[in-house]
Motif scaffolding. Structure first.
Motif, PDB file in Angstrom:
ATOM      1  N   ALA A   1      15.507  10.513  12.743  1.00 33.90           N
ATOM      2  CA  ALA A   1      15.850  10.783  11.343  1.00 33.90           C
ATOM      3  C   ALA A   1      14.926  11.866  10.791  1.00 33.90           C
ATOM      4  O   ALA A   1      13.996  12.319  11.462  1.00 33.90           O
ATOM      5  CB  ALA A   1      15.712   9.509  10.515  1.00 33.90           C
ATOM      6  N   THR A   2      15.196  12.290   9.581  1.00 40.47           N
ATOM      7  CA  THR A   2      14.327  13.217   8.847  1.00 40.47           C
ATOM      8  C   THR A   2      14.090  12.587   7.483  1.00 40.47           C
ATOM      9  O   THR A   2      14.905  12.718   6.570  1.00 40.47           O
ATOM     10  CB  THR A   2      14.975  14.605   8.694  1.00 40.47           C
ATOM     11  N   LEU A   3      12.976  11.885   7.350  1.00 38.14           N
ATOM     12  CA  LEU A   3      12.709  11.090   6.166  1.00 38.14           C
ATOM     13  C   LEU A   3      11.736  11.779   5.220  1.00 38.14           C
ATOM     14  O   LEU A   3      10.816  12.471   5.641  1.00 38.14           O
ATOM     15  CB  LEU A   3      12.119   9.728   6.568  1.00 38.14           C
ATOM     16  N   ALA A   4      11.963  11.556   3.931  1.00 40.08           N
ATOM     17  CA  ALA A   4      10.982  11.971   2.923  1.00 40.08           C
ATOM     18  C   ALA A   4      10.009  10.833   2.660  1.00 40.08           C
ATOM     19  O   ALA A   4       8.890  11.055   2.188  1.00 40.08           O
ATOM     20  CB  ALA A   4      11.689  12.363   1.629  1.00 40.08           C
ATOM     21  N   GLY A   5      10.431   9.605   2.973  1.00 38.64           N
ATOM     22  CA  GLY A   5       9.587   8.437   2.796  1.00 38.64           C
ATOM     23  C   GLY A   5      10.284   7.212   3.334  1.00 38.64           C
ATOM     24  O   GLY A   5      11.473   7.247   3.660  1.00 38.64           O
ATOM     25  N   TYR A   6       9.537   6.124   3.468  1.00 41.76           N
ATOM     26  CA  TYR A   6      10.134   4.866   3.901  1.00 41.76           C
ATOM     27  C   TYR A   6       9.284   3.718   3.382  1.00 41.76           C
ATOM     28  O   TYR A   6       8.125   3.901   2.966  1.00 41.76           O
ATOM     29  CB  TYR A   6      10.285   4.792   5.423  1.00 41.76           C
ATOM     30  N   SER A   7       9.842   2.525   3.382  1.00 42.64           N
ATOM     31  CA  SER A   7       9.094   1.325   3.002  1.00 42.64           C
ATOM     32  C   SER A   7       9.477   0.197   3.942  1.00 42.64           C
ATOM     33  O   SER A   7      10.620   0.094   4.381  1.00 42.64           O
ATOM     34  CB  SER A   7       9.401   0.927   1.552  1.00 42.64           C
TER      35      SER A   7
ATOM     36  N   ASP B   1       6.393  11.318  10.612  1.00 40.18           N
ATOM     37  CA  ASP B   1       6.873  11.948  11.850  1.00 40.18           C
ATOM     38  C   ASP B   1       7.103  10.906  12.943  1.00 40.18           C
ATOM     39  O   ASP B   1       8.059  11.021  13.732  1.00 40.18           O
ATOM     40  CB  ASP B   1       5.873  13.006  12.331  1.00 40.18           C
ATOM     41  N   ARG B   2       6.221   9.885  13.008  1.00 38.90           N
ATOM     42  CA  ARG B   2       6.398   8.840  14.026  1.00 38.90           C
ATOM     43  C   ARG B   2       7.698   8.076  13.796  1.00 38.90           C
ATOM     44  O   ARG B   2       8.446   7.805  14.738  1.00 38.90           O
ATOM     45  CB  ARG B   2       5.212   7.873  13.994  1.00 38.90           C
ATOM     46  N   VAL B   3       7.988   7.752  12.535  1.00 39.80           N
ATOM     47  CA  VAL B   3       9.225   7.025  12.226  1.00 39.80           C
ATOM     48  C   VAL B   3      10.434   7.927  12.437  1.00 39.80           C
ATOM     49  O   VAL B   3      11.488   7.474  12.917  1.00 39.80           O
ATOM     50  CB  VAL B   3       9.178   6.479  10.786  1.00 39.80           C
ATOM     51  N   ASP B   4      10.304   9.201  12.099  1.00 40.96           N
ATOM     52  CA  ASP B   4      11.398  10.151  12.359  1.00 40.96           C
ATOM     53  C   ASP B   4      11.764  10.149  13.837  1.00 40.96           C
ATOM     54  O   ASP B   4      12.950  10.154  14.205  1.00 40.96           O
ATOM     55  CB  ASP B   4      10.976  11.565  11.943  1.00 40.96           C
ATOM     56  N   GLU B   5      10.735  10.150  14.686  1.00 38.24           N
ATOM     57  CA  GLU B   5      10.984  10.174  16.134  1.00 38.24           C
ATOM     58  C   GLU B   5      11.601   8.861  16.601  1.00 38.24           C
ATOM     59  O   GLU B   5      12.530   8.848  17.421  1.00 38.24           O
ATOM     60  CB  GLU B   5       9.665  10.431  16.872  1.00 38.24           C
ATOM     61  N   GLU B   6      11.112   7.741  16.054  1.00 38.57           N
ATOM     62  CA  GLU B   6      11.640   6.431  16.444  1.00 38.57           C
ATOM     63  C   GLU B   6      13.106   6.261  16.037  1.00 38.57           C
ATOM     64  O   GLU B   6      13.907   5.703  16.789  1.00 38.57           O
ATOM     65  CB  GLU B   6      10.819   5.315  15.781  1.00 38.57           C
ATOM     66  N   GLU B   7      13.443   6.743  14.858  1.00 39.51           N
ATOM     67  CA  GLU B   7      14.777   6.498  14.303  1.00 39.51           C
ATOM     68  C   GLU B   7      15.682   7.719  14.363  1.00 39.51           C
ATOM     69  O   GLU B   7      16.798   7.687  13.855  1.00 39.51           O
ATOM     70  CB  GLU B   7      14.638   6.037  12.847  1.00 39.51           C
TER      71      GLU B   7
ATOM     72  N   GLU C   1       5.287  -4.564   6.910  1.00 35.35           N
ATOM     73  CA  GLU C   1       3.978  -3.926   6.905  1.00 35.35           C
ATOM     74  C   GLU C   1       3.376  -3.871   5.501  1.00 35.35           C
ATOM     75  O   GLU C   1       2.244  -3.411   5.326  1.00 35.35           O
ATOM     76  CB  GLU C   1       4.087  -2.494   7.463  1.00 35.35           C
ATOM     77  N   GLN C   2       4.142  -4.322   4.520  1.00 35.48           N
ATOM     78  CA  GLN C   2       3.756  -4.203   3.109  1.00 35.48           C
ATOM     79  C   GLN C   2       3.289  -2.778   2.811  1.00 35.48           C
ATOM     80  O   GLN C   2       2.222  -2.545   2.239  1.00 35.48           O
ATOM     81  CB  GLN C   2       2.661  -5.217   2.755  1.00 35.48           C
ATOM     82  N   ALA C   3       4.145  -1.836   3.203  1.00 37.68           N
ATOM     83  CA  ALA C   3       3.751  -0.424   3.113  1.00 37.68           C
ATOM     84  C   ALA C   3       4.886   0.438   2.591  1.00 37.68           C
ATOM     85  O   ALA C   3       6.057   0.216   2.908  1.00 37.68           O
ATOM     86  CB  ALA C   3       3.311   0.080   4.489  1.00 37.68           C
ATOM     87  N   ILE C   4       4.503   1.416   1.776  1.00 37.18           N
ATOM     88  CA  ILE C   4       5.374   2.511   1.364  1.00 37.18           C
ATOM     89  C   ILE C   4       4.686   3.787   1.816  1.00 37.18           C
ATOM     90  O   ILE C   4       3.507   3.990   1.537  1.00 37.18           O
ATOM     91  CB  ILE C   4       5.582   2.536  -0.166  1.00 37.18           C
ATOM     92  N   VAL C   5       5.422   4.631   2.537  1.00 38.53           N
ATOM     93  CA  VAL C   5       4.838   5.853   3.086  1.00 38.53           C
ATOM     94  C   VAL C   5       5.652   7.046   2.613  1.00 38.53           C
ATOM     95  O   VAL C   5       6.891   7.027   2.665  1.00 38.53           O
ATOM     96  CB  VAL C   5       4.789   5.818   4.630  1.00 38.53           C
ATOM     97  N   LEU C   6       4.969   8.084   2.147  1.00 36.29           N
ATOM     98  CA  LEU C   6       5.613   9.289   1.639  1.00 36.29           C
ATOM     99  C   LEU C   6       5.154  10.500   2.440  1.00 36.29           C
ATOM    100  O   LEU C   6       4.016  10.564   2.897  1.00 36.29           O
ATOM    101  CB  LEU C   6       5.249   9.511   0.167  1.00 36.29           C
ATOM    102  N   ARG C   7       6.055  11.470   2.574  1.00 36.54           N
ATOM    103  CA  ARG C   7       5.697  12.711   3.255  1.00 36.54           C
ATOM    104  C   ARG C   7       4.786  13.537   2.349  1.00 36.54           C
ATOM    105  O   ARG C   7       4.969  13.611   1.136  1.00 36.54           O
ATOM    106  CB  ARG C   7       6.957  13.512   3.605  1.00 36.54           C
TER     107      ARG C   7
ATOM    108  N   THR D   1       0.858  -1.177   0.000  1.00 38.72           N
ATOM    109  CA  THR D   1       0.000   0.000   0.000  1.00 38.72           C
ATOM    110  C   THR D   1       0.898   1.233   0.000  1.00 38.72           C
ATOM    111  O   THR D   1       1.971   1.232   0.622  1.00 38.72           O
ATOM    112  CB  THR D   1      -0.914   0.043   1.235  1.00 38.72           C
ATOM    113  N   VAL D   2       0.476   2.270  -0.721  1.00 39.45           N
ATOM    114  CA  VAL D   2       1.229   3.526  -0.764  1.00 39.45           C
ATOM    115  C   VAL D   2       0.394   4.591  -0.077  1.00 39.45           C
ATOM    116  O   VAL D   2      -0.727   4.872  -0.479  1.00 39.45           O
ATOM    117  CB  VAL D   2       1.541   3.945  -2.216  1.00 39.45           C
ATOM    118  N   THR D   3       0.957   5.167   0.985  1.00 33.62           N
ATOM    119  CA  THR D   3       0.259   6.162   1.786  1.00 33.62           C
ATOM    120  C   THR D   3       1.062   7.450   1.809  1.00 33.62           C
ATOM    121  O   THR D   3       2.296   7.414   1.906  1.00 33.62           O
ATOM    122  CB  THR D   3       0.058   5.666   3.235  1.00 33.62           C
ATOM    123  N   VAL D   4       0.359   8.567   1.708  1.00 37.11           N
ATOM    124  CA  VAL D   4       0.997   9.884   1.839  1.00 37.11           C
ATOM    125  C   VAL D   4       0.542  10.465   3.165  1.00 37.11           C
ATOM    126  O   VAL D   4      -0.617  10.836   3.332  1.00 37.11           O
ATOM    127  CB  VAL D   4       0.603  10.809   0.667  1.00 37.11           C
ATOM    128  N   SER D   5       1.452  10.509   4.135  1.00 34.32           N
ATOM    129  CA  SER D   5       1.059  10.884   5.499  1.00 34.32           C
ATOM    130  C   SER D   5       2.232  11.481   6.266  1.00 34.32           C
ATOM    131  O   SER D   5       3.224  10.794   6.520  1.00 34.32           O
ATOM    132  CB  SER D   5       0.525   9.656   6.248  1.00 34.32           C
TER     133      SER D   5
END
Length: 205
Positions: free
Chosen positions: A115-121, A107-113, A125-131, A98-102
């Motif tokens: 980092a400052t991400l533009a996206g991650y996969s 922000d949750r992953v940035d806090e966990e890691e 979770e079978q997920a791709i997430v974009l800022r 699934t591709v989600t723009v959120s």
């Protein structure tokens, strides 16, 4: 020169420029702000369409006619051109992501890691997430970046392991490993190809 009526007419364009029969409805052009339709004049064929004037007709017509016709066509095509849309799902190998723009998810992953991400996969979770606020061209680049990560994962090749072992052809091995999965992904996802190859409105290309 008397001005011709423009209601219910069509802008006639070459089929190679606009593949739709009949060209662009004038009603579409008339909705565009700042277009002086009262000056958009030209010869009309019996089926109610503007036709391409002959050189003699062009010389006898309003000198700005040609420029206005070109501008009208360009404006109408730009207005009709859909903005590229991020696909909702991308298939890589046997896995459907699934591709989600959120921003919230990023922000949750940035806090966990930290980092400052533009996206991650994440395959787990079978997920791709974009800022959300990535600029259009960068958003397309980010999505492709994450798809390439999953293509490499699907290939089963670990370039980091080879690099640690001192392999000297890691780049070639990586390209060879990814070529098949990437080609398969592009063939299986026409919406992804359409999105990546589109020029965002207001963008370059």
């Amino acid at each position: 020169m008397s001005e011709r009526r423009t209601e219910n007419l069509f802008v006639g364009v070459d089929p190679a420029f606009d593949p739709r029969p009949g060209g662009i409805p004038m009603s579409t052009v008339s909705e565009l702000p700042g277009l002086p339709l009262s000056r958009l004049t030209g010869p009309r064929s019996p089926n109610g369409q503007f036709t391409r004037p002959t050189p003699q007709e062009r010389e006898q017509s309003d000198p700005v006619y040609g420029d206005l016709m070109v501008d009208a066509v360009r404006l109408a095509l730009n207005a009709l051109k859909p903005s590229p849309t991020v696909p909702n799902r991308v298939h890589v190998g046997h896995i459907s992501y699934t591709v989600t723009v959120s921003n919230a998810a990023i922000d949750r992953v940035d806090e966990e890691e930290n980092a400052t991400l533009a996206g991650y996969s994440r395959v787990s979770e079978q997920a791709i997430v974009l800022r959300e606020d990535n600029p259009p061209d960068y958003q397309a680049e980010t999505l492709l970046h994450e798809v390439l990560h999953q293509c490499l994962r699907a290939s089963g090749y670990d370039p980091d392991a080879d690099a640690k072992l001192g392999a000297t052809d890691v780049e070639e091995r990586t390209i060879c490993a990814m070529t098949g999965p990437l080609l398969s992904t592009l063939r299986a996802n026409p919406d992804l190809v359409t999105y990546l190859s589109a020029t965002p409105q207001g963008g370059g290309g």
